[in-house]
Each structure stands twice: as C-alpha cells, then as structure tokens.
Design an enzyme around this catalytic site. Sequence first.
Site, PDB file in Angstrom:
ATOM      1  N   ARG A   1       0.820  -1.226   0.000  1.00 30.38           N
ATOM      2  CA  ARG A   1       0.000   0.000   0.000  1.00 30.38           C
ATOM      3  C   ARG A   1       0.847   1.265   0.000  1.00 30.38           C
ATOM      4  O   ARG A   1       0.529   2.251  -0.646  1.00 30.38           O
ATOM      5  CB  ARG A   1      -0.913  -0.017   1.238  1.00 30.38           C
ATOM      6  CG  ARG A   1      -1.891   1.140   1.296  1.00 30.38           C
ATOM      7  CD  ARG A   1      -2.384   1.366   2.712  1.00 30.38           C
ATOM      8  NE  ARG A   1      -1.271   1.670   3.615  1.00 30.38           N
ATOM      9  CZ  ARG A   1      -1.368   1.679   4.949  1.00 30.38           C
ATOM     10  NH1 ARG A   1      -2.503   1.364   5.524  1.00 30.38           N
ATOM     11  NH2 ARG A   1      -0.326   1.978   5.699  1.00 30.38           N
TER      12      ARG A   1
ATOM     13  N   ARG B   1      12.824   4.992   0.100  1.00 29.11           N
ATOM     14  CA  ARG B   1      12.960   3.677   0.724  1.00 29.11           C
ATOM     15  C   ARG B   1      12.313   2.656  -0.197  1.00 29.11           C
ATOM     16  O   ARG B   1      11.193   2.850  -0.646  1.00 29.11           O
ATOM     17  CB  ARG B   1      12.287   3.688   2.103  1.00 29.11           C
ATOM     18  CG  ARG B   1      12.774   4.884   2.935  1.00 29.11           C
ATOM     19  CD  ARG B   1      12.118   4.933   4.290  1.00 29.11           C
ATOM     20  NE  ARG B   1      12.135   3.615   4.884  1.00 29.11           N
ATOM     21  CZ  ARG B   1      12.546   3.342   6.105  1.00 29.11           C
ATOM     22  NH1 ARG B   1      12.972   4.269   6.882  1.00 29.11           N
ATOM     23  NH2 ARG B   1      12.513   2.130   6.569  1.00 29.11           N
TER      24      ARG B   1
HETATM   25  C1  PS7 Z   1       3.113  -4.783  19.828  1.00 30.39           C
HETATM   26  C2  PS7 Z   1       0.747  -4.428  18.935  1.00 30.39           C
HETATM   27  C3  PS7 Z   1      -1.359 -10.462  16.544  1.00 30.39           C
HETATM   28  C4  PS7 Z   1      -0.121 -12.675  16.289  1.00 30.39           C
HETATM   29  C5  PS7 Z   1       5.732  -0.328  16.200  1.00 30.39           C
HETATM   30  C6  PS7 Z   1       0.764  -6.496  15.157  1.00 30.39           C
HETATM   31  C7  PS7 Z   1       6.535  -0.607  12.108  1.00 30.39           C
HETATM   32  C8  PS7 Z   1       2.620  -3.555  10.373  1.00 30.39           C
HETATM   33  O1  PS7 Z   1       5.733   2.118  10.231  1.00 30.39           O
HETATM   34  O2  PS7 Z   1       2.334   1.634  12.432  1.00 30.39           O
HETATM   35  O3  PS7 Z   1       3.666   3.514  10.292  1.00 30.39           O
HETATM   36  O4  PS7 Z   1       4.230   2.189   8.217  1.00 30.39           O
HETATM   37  O5  PS7 Z   1       0.997   1.159  10.348  1.00 30.39           O
HETATM   38  C9  PS7 Z   1       2.662  -3.701  17.612  1.00 30.39           C
HETATM   39  C10 PS7 Z   1       0.448 -10.822  14.848  1.00 30.39           C
HETATM   40  C11 PS7 Z   1       6.394  -2.572  15.381  1.00 30.39           C
HETATM   41  C12 PS7 Z   1       2.509  -6.763  13.433  1.00 30.39           C
HETATM   42  C13 PS7 Z   1       5.813  -2.962  12.161  1.00 30.39           C
HETATM   43  C14 PS7 Z   1       4.078  -3.389  17.313  1.00 30.39           C
HETATM   44  C15 PS7 Z   1       0.432  -9.441  14.364  1.00 30.39           C
HETATM   45  C16 PS7 Z   1       7.698  -2.082  14.876  1.00 30.39           C
HETATM   46  C17 PS7 Z   1       2.490  -5.330  13.098  1.00 30.39           C
HETATM   47  C18 PS7 Z   1       4.104  -2.264  16.343  1.00 30.39           C
HETATM   48  C19 PS7 Z   1       1.788  -8.785  14.584  1.00 30.39           C
HETATM   49  C20 PS7 Z   1       7.921  -2.425  13.380  1.00 30.39           C
HETATM   50  C21 PS7 Z   1       2.686  -1.287  12.603  1.00 30.39           C
HETATM   51  C22 PS7 Z   1       3.622  -4.961  12.157  1.00 30.39           C
HETATM   52  O6  PS7 Z   1       2.262  -0.681  11.382  1.00 30.39           O
HETATM   53  O7  PS7 Z   1       3.536   1.037  10.287  1.00 30.39           O
HETATM   54  C23 PS7 Z   1       2.222  -4.282  18.737  1.00 30.39           C
HETATM   55  C24 PS7 Z   1      -0.304 -11.277  15.852  1.00 30.39           C
HETATM   56  C25 PS7 Z   1       5.468  -1.760  15.953  1.00 30.39           C
HETATM   57  C26 PS7 Z   1       1.718  -7.309  14.342  1.00 30.39           C
HETATM   58  C27 PS7 Z   1       6.721  -2.031  12.522  1.00 30.39           C
HETATM   59  C28 PS7 Z   1       4.499  -2.645  11.642  1.00 30.39           C
HETATM   60  C29 PS7 Z   1       3.447  -2.485  12.532  1.00 30.39           C
HETATM   61  C30 PS7 Z   1       3.466  -3.555  11.601  1.00 30.39           C
HETATM   62  P1  PS7 Z   1       4.326   2.285   9.737  1.00 30.39           P
HETATM   63  P2  PS7 Z   1       2.215   0.881  11.153  1.00 30.39           P
HETATM   64 MN    MN Z   2      10.252   1.269  10.023  1.00 27.88          MN
HETATM   65 MN    MN Z   3       4.659   1.710   5.883  1.00 29.43          MN
END
Ligand code: PS7
Ligand code: MN
Ligand code: MN
Length: 343
Positions: free
Chosen positions: A191, A201
């Site tokens: 997206r 990036r």
């Molecule tokens: C601990 C809820 C539920 C088994 C900051 C939730 C950014 C897509 O960077 O903020 O703005 O484009 O829209 C979340 C599986 C991770 C994966 C990853 C941690 C689901 C740091 C989410 C959120 C596992 C790295 C946020 C992965 O997207 O991105 C908690 C089960 C963070 C999940 C990053 C991205 C999350 C992401 P941006 P967004």
């Molecule tokens: Mn990042």
């Molecule tokens: Mn993103």
Amino acid sequence: IPKQKLDEMSPTARKCYVYLNQTSRSFAAVIQALDGDLRHAVCIFYLVLRALDTVEDDMTIPLKDKVQMLQNFYKNLESPDWKYMDSKDKDRIVLEDFPTISTEYRGLDEHYREVISDICHKMGDGMSEVLQTEVITLQDWNMYCHYVAGLVGIGLSKLFSASKLEDPIVGKDTQLSNSMGLFLQKTNIIRDYLEDNIDKREFWPRDVWSKYGKKLSDFQEKENITPALHCLNELITNALEHVPDVIKYMSRLRNQTVFNFCAIPQVMAIATLAKCYNNRNVFSGVVKIRKGQAVGLMMEATCFQSLRRILYKYAREIGKTIPPGDPSAPKTQKIISTVTSLG
Ligand code: PS7
Ligand code: MN
Ligand code: MN
Ligand code: MN
C-alpha cells in the site's frame, strides 16, 4: 480504561497509555481492551517497538550510528536514564520520554520482560542488517518482514500464552505467528509504495519489480501503468499466500479480547489488499479503506465464523477483478480457490 483503574495507576503507567493513544490509531483501542495484566504487557511492548521503529525510520541519523543504536536498543530497557532527544519524527515522544516506558517495562512480570527484551534484541539486529543491504529476492523480502513484523507476531503470541489466556501452543507455533505478522507487513509495504518511494525507501523485492520495469520509481509514470499493475498484482498474490496460516492461527484463540486484538488488523489488511488489487491509485496516492468500512469490519470480526466470512468475501472480490492477460492470474486464482474452499 475505566476511571477507577486510571486512579489506581502510577503516573508513569498513566503516561504510557497517553503515549499509546498518541502514537497508534490502529492498535490503541484493542490493546486497552485486553484482559488482565496482558493489557499492560502489550502496551509496553508496543511502545518499546514504536521507539525502535522511530530510530529505524529516522533518515537524519548517519548509517553507522543508526546500526549501533538499533543493535544496542534492547539494553536501554535496563537503563533508567536512557533517552534520545534528536528525533524529528511525529512519534519522537516515545524516545524523548523513554525513561517512563522503561520504568514500566522493569515493573512487568519476568516472563513478559524476557519476551519483550528478546524480540527487541532480534528486531534491532535484523533492522540493522537490512539497512545495509537491498531487498532483492523473495527470501530477502520474507526476511525483512520477519524482522519487523513476524517477530512482533511471535512475541505477542508468547505474551498471550504467558498470560495463561491462551494455550501454550499459540506461543510455541512460531510459523503461524510469523505469518500473522508477514500478512500485515506485506500489505503495509504494498500500500505504501508511493510514500516509501518519496522517502527514498525501497521495500518491493527487486526480483519481482525488475520483471516489469527498469526502476521501481518508473511505476509512477502513466505510460508504465500496465506493467506496474502486473507487479502490484503479483505482490498481492504473494501476500495472500499467508491467509491459510492466518485462518489456522485464529482458530486456536479462546479469549475474546485476544481474538479481537488479532482479528481486527487482519481484516483491515485483506480489505486493503482488495482495494489495492489492480488499482492504479497505488502509484499516484494513498489507497485507504473508508472509515465506515473500517468501523463495520471491527464490529463484525468478533468470532471465528465472521472472520472467515470476511476473509472469503474479500478473496472472492479479488478473484472477480483478475484482469485478462495478468501474468499472475493462474497463481492468484489458485490461492483464492484455496482460501475459499478451506473447511
Ligand atoms: C506490539 C501491537 C497479533 C499474532 C511499532 C501487530 C513498524 C505492520 O511504520 O504503524 O507507520 O508504516 O501502520 C505492535 C500478529 C512494530 C505486526 C511494524 C508493534 C500481528 C515495529 C504489526 C508495532 C503482529 C515495526 C505497525 C507490524 O504498522 O507502520 C504491537 C499477531 C510496531 C503485528 C513495525 C508494523 C506495525 C506492523 P508504519 P504501522
Ligand atoms: Mn520502520
Ligand atoms: Mn509503511
Ligand atoms: Mn514506521
């Protein structure tokens, strides 16, 4: 969170919920609805990872310094005074007031702390590795998504099991938890084509886009729209391959609040993929699902049967719009048949 609970909370705990609501549109409500002490553990996990991602995203930090910061980030959890005041990011508050977050981290049960520290360590190492290399093969793509999202799924699943709200198998089956994260991250990368391109990036894997164009940024030109859409559709097909694992993972959940927390991002993701599929607007702007549609999905995705209904509905929607002559058409058709025939 009920007012009475808020009054009992320490000032640092209360501030963490303020930061959660400031930095996350998509996770704040479902995290705050979680049962028992899982809520606080997941809130702190989110803020720690948000801080780590804010470092990763900061394009003003010289590469060498950033690699050091990412690799050492998990150590900051044990340092009451560590903070970072030089970020310009919209979410910089989590770095500027990291002592509040790390104080709450150190107050968590040791089972929760172990998981959070381990995932933070692995993610920092993974992010620093990827910073220094390009995403070329599909294996590289899966690897990057594993570091930034698969590990989140693995860590969350271990927290669910540690809380006893879910069975130990949920935390142990890392293949399925990884798929839950990969499905979200691939959707995000697909997206955000334009936004990431403007920020210089590149997350689309080169082995895929190079079949359709000389440079990833060429897909922005109107005359390249046909190969651009073919590339987009191939990546969406790749992301859909995770859906069978998502269904299997979700079928194991027993706690209603954990179910909602997991299901809502997954249904948003498939609705986003359906909206992006064969959609030229991905190359000229932001494609987002409408607010009303998002609210409807959140209300509907509260039990396994409705979740499956939603996944089928969007899979069929994609199946109906496969354009004639699309090189991935047979693969797309196949994964859609698999998803819609799962018993
Ligand atoms: C601990 C809820 C539920 C088994 C900051 C939730 C950014 C897509 O960077 O903020 O703005 O484009 O829209 C979340 C599986 C991770 C994966 C990853 C941690 C689901 C740091 C989410 C959120 C596992 C790295 C946020 C992965 O997207 O991105 C908690 C089960 C963070 C999940 C990053 C991205 C999350 C992401 P941006 P967004
Ligand atoms: Mn990042
Ligand atoms: Mn993103
Ligand atoms: Mn980010």
